[in-house]
Design a protein around this motif. Sequence first.
Motif, PDB file in Angstrom:
ATOM      1  N   LEU A 157       0.848  -1.085  -0.053  1.00  0.00           N
ATOM      2  CA  LEU A 157      -0.077   0.111  -0.037  1.00  0.00           C
ATOM      3  C   LEU A 157       0.999   1.264  -0.198  1.00  0.00           C
ATOM      4  O   LEU A 157       0.385   2.116  -0.391  1.00  0.00           O
ATOM      5  CB  LEU A 157      -0.753  -0.060   1.165  1.00  0.00           C
ATOM      6  N   PHE A 158       2.149   1.263   0.157  1.00  0.00           N
ATOM      7  CA  PHE A 158       2.936   2.235   0.413  1.00  0.00           C
ATOM      8  C   PHE A 158       3.977   2.255  -0.692  1.00  0.00           C
ATOM      9  O   PHE A 158       4.712   1.401  -0.898  1.00  0.00           O
ATOM     10  CB  PHE A 158       3.855   2.343   1.642  1.00  0.00           C
ATOM     11  N   PRO A 159       4.025   3.318  -1.597  1.00  0.00           N
ATOM     12  CA  PRO A 159       4.791   3.408  -2.608  1.00  0.00           C
ATOM     13  C   PRO A 159       6.295   3.855  -2.284  1.00  0.00           C
ATOM     14  O   PRO A 159       7.166   3.806  -3.088  1.00  0.00           O
ATOM     15  CB  PRO A 159       4.385   4.632  -3.315  1.00  0.00           C
ATOM     16  N   GLY A 160       6.455   4.013  -0.848  1.00  0.00           N
ATOM     17  CA  GLY A 160       8.025   4.258  -0.248  1.00  0.00           C
ATOM     18  C   GLY A 160       8.062   3.783   1.106  1.00  0.00           C
ATOM     19  O   GLY A 160       6.925   2.871   1.501  1.00  0.00           O
ATOM     20  N   SER A 161       8.814   4.344   1.624  1.00  0.00           N
ATOM     21  CA  SER A 161       9.156   3.901   3.223  1.00  0.00           C
ATOM     22  C   SER A 161       8.773   4.803   3.991  1.00  0.00           C
ATOM     23  O   SER A 161       9.385   5.099   5.093  1.00  0.00           O
ATOM     24  CB  SER A 161      10.757   3.391   3.300  1.00  0.00           C
TER      25      SER A 161
ATOM     26  N   LEU B 186       7.670  10.735  -3.639  1.00  0.00           N
ATOM     27  CA  LEU B 186       9.093  11.229  -3.747  1.00  0.00           C
ATOM     28  C   LEU B 186       9.914  11.330  -2.413  1.00  0.00           C
ATOM     29  O   LEU B 186       9.296  12.262  -1.623  1.00  0.00           O
ATOM     30  CB  LEU B 186       9.053  12.287  -4.765  1.00  0.00           C
ATOM     31  N   TYR B 187      11.221  10.827  -2.384  1.00  0.00           N
ATOM     32  CA  TYR B 187      12.023  11.128  -0.981  1.00  0.00           C
ATOM     33  C   TYR B 187      13.249  11.581  -1.494  1.00  0.00           C
ATOM     34  O   TYR B 187      13.892  10.890  -2.326  1.00  0.00           O
ATOM     35  CB  TYR B 187      12.126   9.767  -0.357  1.00  0.00           C
ATOM     36  N   VAL B 188      13.546  12.842  -1.536  1.00  0.00           N
ATOM     37  CA  VAL B 188      14.610  13.466  -2.036  1.00  0.00           C
ATOM     38  C   VAL B 188      15.465  13.939  -0.839  1.00  0.00           C
ATOM     39  O   VAL B 188      15.264  14.671   0.185  1.00  0.00           O
ATOM     40  CB  VAL B 188      14.363  14.950  -2.944  1.00  0.00           C
ATOM     41  N   GLU B 189      16.748  13.588  -0.989  1.00  0.00           N
ATOM     42  CA  GLU B 189      17.843  13.748  -0.091  1.00  0.00           C
ATOM     43  C   GLU B 189      18.950  15.024  -0.559  1.00  0.00           C
ATOM     44  O   GLU B 189      19.589  15.229   0.446  1.00  0.00           O
ATOM     45  CB  GLU B 189      18.823  12.542   0.416  1.00  0.00           C
ATOM     46  N   ASP B 190      18.824  15.397  -1.552  1.00  0.00           N
ATOM     47  CA  ASP B 190      19.676  16.318  -2.070  1.00  0.00           C
ATOM     48  C   ASP B 190      19.704  17.735  -1.057  1.00  0.00           C
ATOM     49  O   ASP B 190      18.695  17.978  -0.771  1.00  0.00           O
ATOM     50  CB  ASP B 190      19.367  16.788  -3.272  1.00  0.00           C
TER      51      ASP B 190
END
Length: 284
Positions: free
Chosen positions: A95-99, A241-245
């Motif tokens: 159900l989760f597209p990411g963490s 989207l998970y962005v670390e930049d």
Amino acid sequence: MAGGHSPGVRRRRLSAALKKLREDRGMSAAAVAGKLKWSTGKLTRSERNEWKFPKRADVEALLDLYEVEGDDRAHLLSLTEEARGRSDWHKYADLFPGSLPDLEAEAVRIRSYEALLIPGLLQTPSYAAAIFEASQIVPPEDTQRKVESRMARRGVLDAPSGPQLVCVIDEAALRRVVGSAKVMAEQLRFLVGMAAHYKVTLLVVPFEVGGHTAMDGAFSLLEFPSPEPGIVSISTGVESLYVEDEAYVDRHRLIFDGVHNLALGPKKSLDLIESIAAEHDKRA
């Protein structure tokens, strides 16, 4: 469910630490791979957190090459073992597209701006169900599981090591009728109750402020224990989207600070929420 560590986030930390060790020693990925007789792809996958279960032997080989000893070595090997587990959220993984749940569990602070919705961690079951039904993206048979998973996520706020939550909500999210006027009145009164939680700060951006820095849309800033990099989370109906930049994260910190400074204070925010709840009551 929010207790304990998150293997997914441990893998992220391990990947970041190994990449930093290589860079600190001035070695290219190709050079390291060559010395260990690995493919360059194997090394870059480990540094990008594209592994499921890190092998202790592989991590030991890297630590030997980077000459890491003592407490630092023990810490990274411990991280390796913790990274090999399975998240408490595995039953909701589809159900989760990411963490996101794992990241929330490991964060020390979450700062969230919402333009059109009540923040997920502060939604009632009825409101969450109405959101999923209105999206027409979630299959009807998955709606209840989605609601359950969203309610379970809130447990992170009660965990001793759980994050502080700072939510800035646009007035539009309070006035938009999702589900029904009754659902909205219930949701807004729940918000008022959650504002009393010692880990929750709730602020409202009123219509009267006009334009502001966060007009482009909702996002969350997740912050972790130093020296872990922060993450910007941006969700849509179909992906997260998970962005670390670092530059991207810093830009969103400025955006959040801007809209935060325009928001009403905690007391005035609650007064506005209660007044809008009363308006929904009249329509119910």
